[in-house]
Design an enzyme around this catalytic site. Structure first.
Site, PDB file in Angstrom:
ATOM      1  N   HIS A 171     -24.817  14.571  53.025  1.00 60.52           N
ATOM      2  CA  HIS A 171     -24.725  15.968  53.427  1.00 60.52           C
ATOM      3  C   HIS A 171     -25.963  16.310  54.257  1.00 60.52           C
ATOM      4  O   HIS A 171     -27.067  15.842  53.934  1.00 60.52           O
ATOM      5  CB  HIS A 171     -24.645  16.845  52.166  1.00 60.52           C
ATOM      6  CG  HIS A 171     -24.442  18.287  52.465  1.00 60.52           C
ATOM      7  ND1 HIS A 171     -25.486  19.160  52.667  1.00 60.52           N
ATOM      8  CD2 HIS A 171     -23.305  19.011  52.631  1.00 60.52           C
ATOM      9  CE1 HIS A 171     -24.992  20.365  52.917  1.00 60.52           C
ATOM     10  NE2 HIS A 171     -23.682  20.301  52.905  1.00 60.52           N
ATOM     11  N   GLU A 176      -5.091  18.078  55.937  1.00 59.37           N
ATOM     12  CA  GLU A 176      -5.861  19.312  55.767  1.00 59.37           C
ATOM     13  C   GLU A 176      -5.522  20.259  56.909  1.00 59.37           C
ATOM     14  O   GLU A 176      -5.453  19.848  58.068  1.00 59.37           O
ATOM     15  CB  GLU A 176      -7.362  18.990  55.766  1.00 59.37           C
ATOM     16  CG  GLU A 176      -8.209  20.236  55.559  1.00 59.37           C
ATOM     17  CD  GLU A 176      -9.658  19.918  55.214  1.00 59.37           C
ATOM     18  OE1 GLU A 176      -9.906  19.044  54.362  1.00 59.37           O
ATOM     19  OE2 GLU A 176     -10.543  20.554  55.824  1.00 59.37           O
ATOM     20  N   LYS A 183     -21.463  16.455  39.868  1.00 59.44           N
ATOM     21  CA  LYS A 183     -20.216  17.163  40.201  1.00 59.44           C
ATOM     22  C   LYS A 183     -19.024  16.510  39.477  1.00 59.44           C
ATOM     23  O   LYS A 183     -18.151  17.182  38.949  1.00 59.44           O
ATOM     24  CB  LYS A 183     -20.015  17.102  41.723  1.00 59.44           C
ATOM     25  CG  LYS A 183     -18.989  18.067  42.238  1.00 59.44           C
ATOM     26  CD  LYS A 183     -18.709  18.035  43.743  1.00 59.44           C
ATOM     27  CE  LYS A 183     -19.816  17.866  44.707  1.00 59.44           C
ATOM     28  NZ  LYS A 183     -19.450  18.200  46.107  1.00 59.44           N
ATOM     29  N   ARG A 217     -19.187  24.408  47.502  1.00 58.86           N
ATOM     30  CA  ARG A 217     -20.248  25.400  47.596  1.00 58.86           C
ATOM     31  C   ARG A 217     -20.002  26.304  48.795  1.00 58.86           C
ATOM     32  O   ARG A 217     -20.124  27.510  48.734  1.00 58.86           O
ATOM     33  CB  ARG A 217     -21.604  24.698  47.755  1.00 58.86           C
ATOM     34  CG  ARG A 217     -22.765  25.680  47.734  1.00 58.86           C
ATOM     35  CD  ARG A 217     -24.025  25.072  48.297  1.00 58.86           C
ATOM     36  NE  ARG A 217     -23.931  24.895  49.743  1.00 58.86           N
ATOM     37  CZ  ARG A 217     -24.903  24.409  50.492  1.00 58.86           C
ATOM     38  NH1 ARG A 217     -26.025  23.992  49.926  1.00 58.86           N
ATOM     39  NH2 ARG A 217     -24.759  24.285  51.806  1.00 58.86           N
ATOM     40  N   GLN A 232     -16.001  13.844  53.809  1.00 57.87           N
ATOM     41  CA  GLN A 232     -16.271  14.364  55.138  1.00 57.87           C
ATOM     42  C   GLN A 232     -15.771  13.347  56.162  1.00 57.87           C
ATOM     43  O   GLN A 232     -15.691  12.146  55.860  1.00 57.87           O
ATOM     44  CB  GLN A 232     -17.796  14.576  55.271  1.00 57.87           C
ATOM     45  CG  GLN A 232     -18.262  15.159  56.570  1.00 57.87           C
ATOM     46  CD  GLN A 232     -17.648  16.518  56.838  1.00 57.87           C
ATOM     47  OE1 GLN A 232     -16.502  16.578  57.270  1.00 57.87           O
ATOM     48  NE2 GLN A 232     -18.383  17.587  56.600  1.00 57.87           N
ATOM     49  N   ALA A 246     -15.706  31.030  54.168  1.00 59.32           N
ATOM     50  CA  ALA A 246     -16.611  31.613  53.176  1.00 59.32           C
ATOM     51  C   ALA A 246     -16.663  33.142  53.300  1.00 59.32           C
ATOM     52  O   ALA A 246     -16.776  33.667  54.400  1.00 59.32           O
ATOM     53  CB  ALA A 246     -18.004  31.043  53.357  1.00 59.32           C
ATOM     54  N   THR A 272      -7.899  25.129  53.954  1.00 62.14           N
ATOM     55  CA  THR A 272      -9.311  25.510  53.905  1.00 62.14           C
ATOM     56  C   THR A 272      -9.457  27.002  53.629  1.00 62.14           C
ATOM     57  O   THR A 272      -8.501  27.782  53.712  1.00 62.14           O
ATOM     58  CB  THR A 272     -10.050  25.174  55.219  1.00 62.14           C
ATOM     59  OG1 THR A 272      -9.528  26.007  56.244  1.00 62.14           O
ATOM     60  CG2 THR A 272      -9.909  23.724  55.594  1.00 62.14           C
TER      61      THR A 272
HETATM   62  P1  FAD Z   1     -22.558  20.780  47.087  1.00 60.63           P
HETATM   63  O1  FAD Z   1     -21.855  19.692  46.356  1.00 60.63           O
HETATM   64  O2  FAD Z   1     -23.130  21.894  46.272  1.00 60.63           O
HETATM   65  O3  FAD Z   1     -23.714  20.092  47.957  1.00 60.63           O
HETATM   66  C1  FAD Z   1     -24.412  20.805  48.969  1.00 60.63           C
HETATM   67  C2  FAD Z   1     -25.827  20.254  49.082  1.00 60.63           C
HETATM   68  O4  FAD Z   1     -26.579  20.570  47.906  1.00 60.63           O
HETATM   69  C3  FAD Z   1     -25.894  18.725  49.202  1.00 60.63           C
HETATM   70  O5  FAD Z   1     -26.978  18.404  50.027  1.00 60.63           O
HETATM   71  C4  FAD Z   1     -26.135  18.264  47.786  1.00 60.63           C
HETATM   72  O6  FAD Z   1     -26.794  17.016  47.721  1.00 60.63           O
HETATM   73  C5  FAD Z   1     -27.032  19.386  47.257  1.00 60.63           C
HETATM   74  N1  FAD Z   1     -26.898  19.612  45.816  1.00 60.63           N
HETATM   75  C6  FAD Z   1     -25.757  19.551  45.084  1.00 60.63           C
HETATM   76  N2  FAD Z   1     -26.012  19.829  43.789  1.00 60.63           N
HETATM   77  C7  FAD Z   1     -27.360  20.086  43.712  1.00 60.63           C
HETATM   78  C8  FAD Z   1     -28.234  20.445  42.650  1.00 60.63           C
HETATM   79  N3  FAD Z   1     -27.782  20.584  41.389  1.00 60.63           N
HETATM   80  N4  FAD Z   1     -29.559  20.654  42.932  1.00 60.63           N
HETATM   81  C9  FAD Z   1     -30.031  20.524  44.202  1.00 60.63           C
HETATM   82  N5  FAD Z   1     -29.227  20.163  45.250  1.00 60.63           N
HETATM   83  C10 FAD Z   1     -27.918  19.958  45.006  1.00 60.63           C
HETATM   84  N6  FAD Z   1     -16.408  24.709  53.840  1.00 60.63           N
HETATM   85  C11 FAD Z   1     -15.809  25.937  53.810  1.00 60.63           C
HETATM   86  O7  FAD Z   1     -16.479  26.972  53.963  1.00 60.63           O
HETATM   87  N7  FAD Z   1     -14.456  26.046  53.586  1.00 60.63           N
HETATM   88  C12 FAD Z   1     -13.669  24.958  53.380  1.00 60.63           C
HETATM   89  O8  FAD Z   1     -12.469  25.092  53.163  1.00 60.63           O
HETATM   90  C13 FAD Z   1     -14.275  23.656  53.404  1.00 60.63           C
HETATM   91  N8  FAD Z   1     -13.548  22.533  53.187  1.00 60.63           N
HETATM   92  C14 FAD Z   1     -14.177  21.306  53.132  1.00 60.63           C
HETATM   93  C15 FAD Z   1     -13.407  20.159  52.844  1.00 60.63           C
HETATM   94  C16 FAD Z   1     -14.011  18.902  52.769  1.00 60.63           C
HETATM   95  C17 FAD Z   1     -13.172  17.680  52.440  1.00 60.63           C
HETATM   96  C18 FAD Z   1     -15.415  18.779  53.000  1.00 60.63           C
HETATM   97  C19 FAD Z   1     -16.072  17.419  52.939  1.00 60.63           C
HETATM   98  C20 FAD Z   1     -16.178  19.903  53.298  1.00 60.63           C
HETATM   99  C21 FAD Z   1     -15.577  21.180  53.360  1.00 60.63           C
HETATM  100  N9  FAD Z   1     -16.304  22.338  53.644  1.00 60.63           N
HETATM  101  C22 FAD Z   1     -15.691  23.579  53.643  1.00 60.63           C
HETATM  102  C23 FAD Z   1     -17.731  22.253  53.984  1.00 60.63           C
HETATM  103  C24 FAD Z   1     -18.635  22.429  52.762  1.00 60.63           C
HETATM  104  O9  FAD Z   1     -18.468  23.723  52.218  1.00 60.63           O
HETATM  105  C25 FAD Z   1     -20.081  22.251  53.234  1.00 60.63           C
HETATM  106  O10 FAD Z   1     -20.302  20.910  53.571  1.00 60.63           O
HETATM  107  C26 FAD Z   1     -21.152  22.766  52.306  1.00 60.63           C
HETATM  108  O11 FAD Z   1     -22.394  22.753  53.023  1.00 60.63           O
HETATM  109  C27 FAD Z   1     -21.357  21.944  51.043  1.00 60.63           C
HETATM  110  O12 FAD Z   1     -20.363  22.105  50.158  1.00 60.63           O
HETATM  111  P2  FAD Z   1     -20.233  21.128  48.875  1.00 60.63           P
HETATM  112  O13 FAD Z   1     -19.145  21.644  48.055  1.00 60.63           O
HETATM  113  O14 FAD Z   1     -20.220  19.723  49.285  1.00 60.63           O
HETATM  114  O15 FAD Z   1     -21.669  21.479  48.181  1.00 60.63           O
END
Ligand code: FAD
Length: 286
Positions: free
Chosen positions: A148, A17, A164, A108, A175, A51, A48
């Site tokens: 998370h 990454e 998802k 997200r 992570q 946002a 990456t």
């Molecule tokens: P989600 O899957 O939406 O989850 C976020 C939170 O919401 C979790 O607590 C989950 O349990 C909860 N949730 C999910 N679905 C629901 C639902 N339907 N109802 C209620 N709660 C729900 N960030 C950046 O800005 N740019 C990047 O390039 C980037 N790369 C990343 C790469 C990796 C491998 C990882 C692990 C993280 C990365 N991140 C990046 C960080 C990530 O954007 C953050 O961790 C963010 O807070 C959550 O994103 P997510 O896609 O996991 O969200």
């Protein structure tokens, strides 16, 4: 090639990454970094995406294009959704299609008070479902072996992760973590929950004590006592901490590979020296 196909073809998929450098001169030097990283023969490199702001996204796509066409390695473009609407996502996807990029990590994104949120995509699963419905992209998703930071509990976390995957995530990238036992328990929970897609552990080699303290605060990964002792012991000696951090990451990876994980996703922090050292340490293992 789609990374889901790479996983079908081989065990132990190796990925890196990187992030688009903020400074213009660093961006100009990205070729030096990419040349070394690609020489290490990863199966894909993910880029990456900060946002908010299309300038950020352009940099991500520019680097992904280089990875694909200048170095012949498969790129994965990260795509966050909290601050975008459907028409903006459509426009990113159009660019990805024009560039022949086949893989995205649908996220997200972190909440940022400076970047206004929009309503159409509240969770990564919303973006995943939309991309699945409207594109032919291979979609990866993020996952969190230690939960998370916003999750109320492990059961809700697993329920949303399953959502998802049902929405279309074909590969999960984790992570970072420093205690493999969290990862093994997490994968077991995934399988019990009916999540059968590849789950790739994310490993970040520690070379700098300040960096690791920041990362741990940010992502909620715990530091095992034995690793904390190592960091504490060597934090004022740069070279010593580098050696200790490399050895720790390599031993973590060897243990993961011995336990038949689906791959290794290395958070390179754009540091080719680190990536090379890690790859040398596992050359005959992976
Ligand atoms: P989600 O899957 O939406 O989850 C976020 C939170 O919401 C979790 O607590 C989950 O349990 C909860 N949730 C999910 N679905 C629901 C639902 N339907 N109802 C209620 N709660 C729900 N960030 C950046 O800005 N740019 C990047 O390039 C980037 N790369 C990343 C790469 C990796 C491998 C990882 C692990 C993280 C990365 N991140 C990046 C960080 C990530 O954007 C953050 O961790 C963010 O807070 C959550 O994103 P997510 O896609 O996991 O969200």
């Amino acid at each position: 090639m789609k990374i889901s196909e790479i996983h079908e073809k081989k065990k132990n998929v190796l990925s890196f990454e990187i992030f688009p450098p903020k400074k213009t001169e660093e961006l100009e030097n990205i070729d030096e970094t990419l040349a070394i990283l690609c020489e290490l023969d990863p199966d894909f490199i993910s880029v990456t995406f900060g946002a908010g702001g299309s300038a950020n996204h352009n940099k991500t796509i520019e680097i992904a294009r280089k990875i694909k066409y200048d170095y012949g390695v498969e790129p994965v473009v990260h795509l966050t959704c909290l601050s975008y609407d459907k028409s903006e996502i459509d426009s990113f996807v159009k660019t990805l299609n024009e560039e022949g990029i086949e893989n995205v990590l649908a996220l997200r994104g972190d909440r940022n008070p400076k970047v206004p949120e929009k309503d159409e995509f509240r969770h990564a699963s919303d973006l995943t479902a939309y991309l699945k419905e409207t594109t032919d992209l291979c979609i990866a998703g993020a996952c969190y072996p230690e939960c998370h930071p916003e999750s109320p509990d492990r059961v809700s976390e697993m329920r949303y992760l399953r959502k998802k995957v049902k929405a279309g995530a074909q590969v999960l990238l984790s992570q970072l973590f420093f205690d493999n036992d969290y990862f093994y328990r997490f994968v077991e929970d995934c399988r019990i929950a009916g999540i059968y897609v590849p789950v790739t552990p994310g490993i970040m080699p520690v070379i700098n004590a300040a960096q690791i303290k920041r990362m741990v605060t940010l992502c909620g990964a715990s530091l095992p006592e034995r690793f904390e002792k190592i960091i504490h012991k060597y934090e004022t000696r740069k070279e010593a901490l580098f050696d200790a951090g490399m050895s720790y990451a390599i031993s973590q990876i060897i243990d993961l590979l011995a336990n038949d994980v689906d791959g290794i996703h290395l958070y390179t922090m754009n540091n080719p020296v680190v990536a090379r050292k890690i790859c040398e340490g596992i050359r005959n293992i992976i």
